[in-house]
Design a protein around this motif. Structure first.
Motif, short mmCIF file in Angstrom:
data_model
loop_
_atom_site.label_atom_id
_atom_site.label_comp_id
_atom_site.label_asym_id
_atom_site.label_seq_id
_atom_site.Cartn_x
_atom_site.Cartn_y
_atom_site.Cartn_z
N ARG A 152 44.48 42.48 -80.40
CA ARG A 152 45.44 43.21 -79.57
C ARG A 152 45.01 43.22 -78.11
N ASP A 153 43.75 43.56 -77.86
CA ASP A 153 43.27 43.66 -76.48
C ASP A 153 43.32 42.31 -75.76
N ARG A 154 43.01 41.26 -76.51
CA ARG A 154 43.04 39.92 -75.91
C ARG A 154 44.48 39.57 -75.50
N ALA A 155 45.43 39.85 -76.39
CA ALA A 155 46.83 39.57 -76.08
C ALA A 155 47.31 40.44 -74.92
N MET A 156 46.90 41.69 -74.92
CA MET A 156 47.30 42.62 -73.86
C MET A 156 46.83 42.14 -72.49
N LEU A 157 45.58 41.74 -72.39
CA LEU A 157 45.03 41.25 -71.13
C LEU A 157 45.72 39.95 -70.69
N GLU A 158 45.95 39.06 -71.64
CA GLU A 158 46.60 37.79 -71.31
C GLU A 158 48.01 38.01 -70.79
N VAL A 159 48.74 38.95 -71.38
CA VAL A 159 50.12 39.20 -70.95
C VAL A 159 50.14 39.90 -69.59
N LEU A 160 49.23 40.85 -69.38
CA LEU A 160 49.18 41.54 -68.09
C LEU A 160 48.98 40.54 -66.96
N TYR A 161 48.01 39.65 -67.12
CA TYR A 161 47.74 38.68 -66.07
C TYR A 161 48.75 37.52 -66.11
N GLY A 162 49.09 37.05 -67.30
CA GLY A 162 49.98 35.89 -67.42
C GLY A 162 51.38 36.15 -66.94
N ALA A 163 51.84 37.41 -66.99
CA ALA A 163 53.21 37.73 -66.56
C ALA A 163 53.23 38.68 -65.36
N GLY A 164 52.06 39.15 -64.92
CA GLY A 164 52.00 40.01 -63.75
C GLY A 164 52.67 41.36 -63.93
N LEU A 165 52.52 41.96 -65.11
CA LEU A 165 53.23 43.20 -65.40
C LEU A 165 52.49 44.43 -64.88
N ARG A 166 53.27 45.47 -64.60
CA ARG A 166 52.70 46.79 -64.42
C ARG A 166 52.25 47.28 -65.80
N ILE A 167 51.26 48.18 -65.82
CA ILE A 167 50.75 48.61 -67.11
C ILE A 167 51.79 49.41 -67.89
N SER A 168 52.67 50.13 -67.17
CA SER A 168 53.74 50.86 -67.85
C SER A 168 54.77 49.90 -68.43
N GLU A 169 54.97 48.76 -67.78
CA GLU A 169 55.88 47.75 -68.31
C GLU A 169 55.30 47.13 -69.57
N LEU A 170 53.99 46.92 -69.58
CA LEU A 170 53.34 46.35 -70.74
C LEU A 170 53.48 47.27 -71.95
N THR A 171 53.16 48.56 -71.77
CA THR A 171 53.20 49.48 -72.90
C THR A 171 54.64 49.78 -73.35
N GLY A 172 55.61 49.50 -72.48
CA GLY A 172 57.00 49.71 -72.86
C GLY A 172 57.62 48.55 -73.60
N LEU A 173 56.90 47.44 -73.74
CA LEU A 173 57.45 46.26 -74.41
C LEU A 173 57.62 46.49 -75.90
N ASP A 174 58.72 45.98 -76.44
CA ASP A 174 58.93 45.90 -77.89
C ASP A 174 58.78 44.43 -78.32
N VAL A 175 58.58 44.23 -79.61
CA VAL A 175 58.46 42.87 -80.13
C VAL A 175 59.71 42.07 -79.81
N ASP A 176 60.87 42.72 -79.85
CA ASP A 176 62.13 42.02 -79.60
C ASP A 176 62.29 41.57 -78.15
N ASP A 177 61.42 42.05 -77.26
CA ASP A 177 61.49 41.63 -75.86
C ASP A 177 60.89 40.24 -75.64
N LEU A 178 60.21 39.72 -76.65
CA LEU A 178 59.55 38.42 -76.51
C LEU A 178 60.46 37.29 -76.96
N ASP A 179 60.44 36.20 -76.19
CA ASP A 179 61.00 34.92 -76.62
C ASP A 179 59.80 33.99 -76.75
N ARG A 180 59.28 33.86 -77.97
CA ARG A 180 58.04 33.11 -78.16
C ARG A 180 58.26 31.61 -78.08
#
Length: 321
Positions: A152-180
């Motif tokens: 989880r932590d590895r994915a969280m860090l990668e998404v924060l940096y990989g997409a440039g998100l605010r931390i509140s945006e990261l924690t507000g994400l749902d699985v359905d928000d992803l297009d894998r």
């Protein structure tokens, strides 16, 4: 016509009562985000502490001199981490208080706006703190192992940096928000504005490992992309604590804040030649002016390289004849 003034029979109740009205106004009429409203609430609670200290429990009895003295009072206080408030923080707190008094006067809850002539301290313009690429690599590699929380932590860090998100945006994400498939994420930004942001292959791999291997063991029916050990949505505070722990492990504790990965994302994009307008869209900034501060970071880096490397960067040297 303004509302009737709050009864002064119990002055000690005036601050929370008037503050509640102002907070309701910010939320309902100005449409500020929950995080911004919470920041105003904290700033006004600090102001209430100041009023209690100077023996003026009712904000309608405050004088302009009291407000001017508030800046000095703040400069003598420390935050929850035991550090003196930065000038930028003091400026923000004064803005919140001025808005509060302006609201009281406009709504007929106070006879006048005593903050009208109070000058807000000018916050020094500071450049965002960005990590180097090597430091980012060290931080992203900090979660070691294959346990569910590590994934989880590895994915969280990668998404924060990989997409440039605010931390509140990261924690507000749902699985359905992803297009894998196309490596895109739908983000709910400030002011409830949505944007679509791409993320790279390392983030995609980390997300796949988390979603396929680990998340089903923790999340239950929660729609949240990132959950805590009990299966509930990970909070901003919880996420920041986890990031801070990984930063400490690789010796970056003092360098990392909740926004560090976002700052690094923007700086590295501009260093790589990205257009500032494109970076604005990726960050979700309403104005390009906000994004342009990152161009100053890149210029500062260029200046440092120039001064270290160019033989005539400093004072002229005598020429041998």
């Amino acid at each position: 016509m303004g509302a009737e003034p709050v009864s002064a029979t119990n002055a000690s109740a005036a601050v929370p009562g008037l503050t509640s009205r102002y907070i309701d106004h910010l939320r309902a009429e100005r449409g500020l985000s929950g995080n911004t409203v919470d920041a105003y609430r904290r700033d006004l609670a600090r102001y209430a502490d100041y009023l209690a200290d100077i023996g003026v429990p009712d904000p309608r009895d405050v004088a302009a001199d009291d407000l001017e003295a508030y800046v000095g009072w703040l400069r003598g206080r420390s935050n929850e981490r035991g550090r003196r408030y930065a000038e930028s923080s003091i400026a923000r707190m004064v803005v919140a208080v001025r808005g509060f008094h302006r609201f009281l006067a406009r709504e007929g809850l106070a006879p006048q706006d005593v903050s009208a002539d109070v000058v807000t301290p000018r916050a020094p313009r500071s450049l965002p703190k960005a990590l180097s690429v090597a430091e980012i690599e060290a931080l992203l590699g900090a979660p070691v192992g294959d346990g569910p929380l590590v994934l989880r932590d590895r994915a969280m860090l990668e998404v924060l940096y990989g997409a440039g998100l605010r931390i509140s945006e990261l924690t507000g994400l749902d699985v359905d928000d992803l297009d894998r498939v196309d490596r895109l994420v739908r983000v709910q930004g400030k002011g409830d504005k949505q944007r679509i942001v791409p993320f790279g292959e390392p983030a995609a791999q980390a997300l796949d490992a988390w979603l396929v291997t680990a998340r089903p063991r923790l999340a239950g029916r929660s729609p949240a992309l990132f959950v805590n050990a009990r299966g509930g949505r990970l909070t901003r505070q919880g996420a920041w604590k986890l990031i801070g722990g990984h930063a400490d492990r690789v010796g970056l504790g003092e360098r990392v804040s909740p926004h560090t990965l976002r700052h690094s994302f923007a700086t590295h994009l501009l260093d790589g030649g990205a257009d500032v307008r494109a970076v604005q869209e990726l960050l979700g900034h309403a104005s390009v002016t906000t994004t342009q501060i990152y161009t100053l970071v890149s210029r500062a880096a260029l200046r440092k390289v120039y001064e270290q490397a160019h033989p005539r960067a400093h004072r002229s040297q005598p020429v041998d004849i």
